[in-house]
Design an enzyme around this catalytic site. Structure first.
Site, PDB file in Angstrom:
ATOM      1  N   PHE A   1       0.861  -1.177   0.000  1.00 31.10           N
ATOM      2  CA  PHE A   1       0.000   0.000   0.000  1.00 31.10           C
ATOM      3  C   PHE A   1       0.897   1.226   0.000  1.00 31.10           C
ATOM      4  O   PHE A   1       1.562   1.527   0.985  1.00 31.10           O
ATOM      5  CB  PHE A   1      -0.939   0.055   1.206  1.00 31.10           C
ATOM      6  CG  PHE A   1      -1.848   1.263   1.147  1.00 31.10           C
ATOM      7  CD1 PHE A   1      -3.004   1.231   0.382  1.00 31.10           C
ATOM      8  CD2 PHE A   1      -1.517   2.432   1.797  1.00 31.10           C
ATOM      9  CE1 PHE A   1      -3.825   2.348   0.278  1.00 31.10           C
ATOM     10  CE2 PHE A   1      -2.333   3.557   1.705  1.00 31.10           C
ATOM     11  CZ  PHE A   1      -3.490   3.508   0.946  1.00 31.10           C
TER      12      PHE A   1
ATOM     13  N   ASP B   1       9.637   2.857   1.606  1.00 31.98           N
ATOM     14  CA  ASP B   1       8.451   3.653   1.944  1.00 31.98           C
ATOM     15  C   ASP B   1       8.232   3.562   3.446  1.00 31.98           C
ATOM     16  O   ASP B   1       7.696   2.590   3.964  1.00 31.98           O
ATOM     17  CB  ASP B   1       7.234   3.121   1.180  1.00 31.98           C
ATOM     18  CG  ASP B   1       5.969   3.917   1.467  1.00 31.98           C
ATOM     19  OD1 ASP B   1       5.955   4.684   2.460  1.00 31.98           O
ATOM     20  OD2 ASP B   1       4.984   3.754   0.721  1.00 31.98           O
TER      21      ASP B   1
ATOM     22  N   LYS C   1       2.938  11.416   6.769  1.00 34.03           N
ATOM     23  CA  LYS C   1       2.102  11.223   7.950  1.00 34.03           C
ATOM     24  C   LYS C   1       2.631  11.955   9.180  1.00 34.03           C
ATOM     25  O   LYS C   1       2.370  13.135   9.354  1.00 34.03           O
ATOM     26  CB  LYS C   1       1.885   9.732   8.200  1.00 34.03           C
ATOM     27  CG  LYS C   1       1.049   9.055   7.099  1.00 34.03           C
ATOM     28  CD  LYS C   1       0.586   7.686   7.504  1.00 34.03           C
ATOM     29  CE  LYS C   1      -0.164   6.986   6.370  1.00 34.03           C
ATOM     30  NZ  LYS C   1      -1.386   7.668   5.946  1.00 34.03           N
TER      31      LYS C   1
END
Length: 407
Positions: A148, A233, A262
């Site tokens: 994801f 990531d 984030k």
């Protein structure tokens, strides 16, 4: 918390009001949050909930952390946006501190996590053509199944989640998908056209999938031998969540490029970044990539305050210490409603006995008991509380999970 926010409409009415005017791309739990502080949120009726999701790690430092709010207020009174058409007085300091924290040379500031991934893809391809010498338009990137990385058209092109993909083609070419945690399959996929291997050190959306010891080191060695980039990531796994600043540090691995987001915005503004070596990020020249809001003064001020919190090592230590509490509590639930779990630092994917309900149903039961979590696939729920949560609060949440699963 601050004084309650008064609203003429209650939770049920507000949820109904969203239905005709909001695109239906989310299925939230039926709770309407009105204010929050630390690890706690409060709905419009004044009911309190322990937040065990923390915005998928965007709220690593809790809601409204005093140092981050102060940094934002201070900057709001001075300057919020210039675009990158001009310099601003906050960006250099942010880039200096972030590159030092991550042990990298250069920073490419962006806004959202998906933008960081897209930027990483562009940089890897540009490097492949300019440095590695891959023929034009032939560069490939190897990714892992069950990944994801975001929801843009290019990113869903290499997703294996049909819910994310179906109906959004035609898809962007240039990606090879191999099983996660499988070095042999990865090695077989890498060839002379490979610009990069792009993976999550821990797959968050897939249920906090943690690879075998040695996998990340193996990826680093394989990419080094093959003459391609290792792009990590760390948008969910990075910035303290797993007990280190970056999850790759568990294997003392240094990727060529790291994608951040984030938590970098402190739960206040969207901030993301691509950080890496000068050899790689140096391939970009004026006009080849950009963002009007990327590196804006407000984002840089908040991002700098986030880096300052991480520089002390306090939050990395908290994730390690509280992670032991989390694992201990989950161990006690295995065979008592929990069939298994995966945890690293203050982050866990918990597989509930399907006979007891889906992940969504368990999440709704926990919500009714004052604990907020989020389901992922099947009967798996994710736990990722703010790193500011206390051991007592964490044990309380685990006690509530036990109650929900055993009552």
């Amino acid at each position: 918390m601050t004084a309650p926010v008064r609203t003429a409409r209650g939770s049920e009415e507000l949820i109904r009001a969203e239905e005709p005017v909001l695109a239906h791309n989310y299925h939230p739990l039926p709770v309407v949050v009105a204010r929050a502080e630390g690890a706690w949120v409060e709905d419009v009726e004044g009911r309190r909930y322990l937040d065990m999701l923390a915005g998928y790690s965007a709220l690593n430092f809790g809601h409204r952390h005093a140092a981050l709010i102060e940094a934002a207020h201070r900057q709001l009174d001075r300057l919020t946006l210039t675009s990158r058409a001009f310099h601003n007085d906050r960006l250099a300091g942010f880039a200096e501190r972030l590159s030092a924290l991550t042990g990298t040379d250069m920073v490419l500031p962006m806004n959202t996590g998906a933008e960081a991934v897209e930027s990483g893809i562009k940089v890897a391809r540009k490097w492949a053509y300019d440095v590695k010498g891959v023929p034009a338009d032939r560069a490939t990137i190897v990714v892992a199944a069950d990944n994801f990385h975001g929801r843009t058209t290019t990113i869903v092109s290499f997703s294996t989640d049909e819910t994310a993909r179906a109906g959004f083609g035609p898809f962007t070419p240039g990606f090879k998908i191999v099983p996660y945690n499988d070095l042999a399959a990865l090695e077989a996929a890498v060839d002379g056209t490979t610009a990069a291997v792009l993976i999550e050190p821990i797959q968050g959306e897939a249920g906090v999938n943690i690879p075998d010891d040695g996998y990340l080191a193996g990826v680093r060695e394989l990419t080094r031998r093959a003459g391609c980039l290792f792009v990590a990531d760390e948008i969910q796994s990075g910035l303290g969540r797993t007990g280190h600043t970056l999850a790759v540090e568990h294997e003392s691995v240094v990727p060529d490029v790291v994608l951040l987001g984030k938590a970098l915005g402190g739960g206040i503004v969207p901030v993301s970044a691509v950080v890496g070596s000068r050899e790689v990020l140096g391939v970009l020249h004026p006009g080849e990539h950009g963002s009007t809001f990327g590196g804006n003064p407000l984002a840089a001020a908040v991002g700098t305050a986030v880096v300052e919190l991480l520089e002390t090592g306090e939050f990395q230590r908290r994730a390690t210490e509280l992670g032991a509490v989390l694992r201990e509590g989950l161990d006690a639930l295995v065979g008592r409603g929990v069939v298994g779990f995966r945890a690293r630092g203050l982050w866990a994917g918990v597989d509930v006995d399907p006979a007891l309900g889906t992940g969504r149903e368990v999440s709704e039961r926990l919500m009714r008991e004052g604990v907020l979590v989020k389901d992922t696939h099947g009967s798996t729920i994710r736990l990722a509380p703010p790193l500011t949560v206390t051991a007592e609060e964490l044990r309380g949440a685990l006690g509530t999970l036990e109650k929900v699963l055993t009552s």
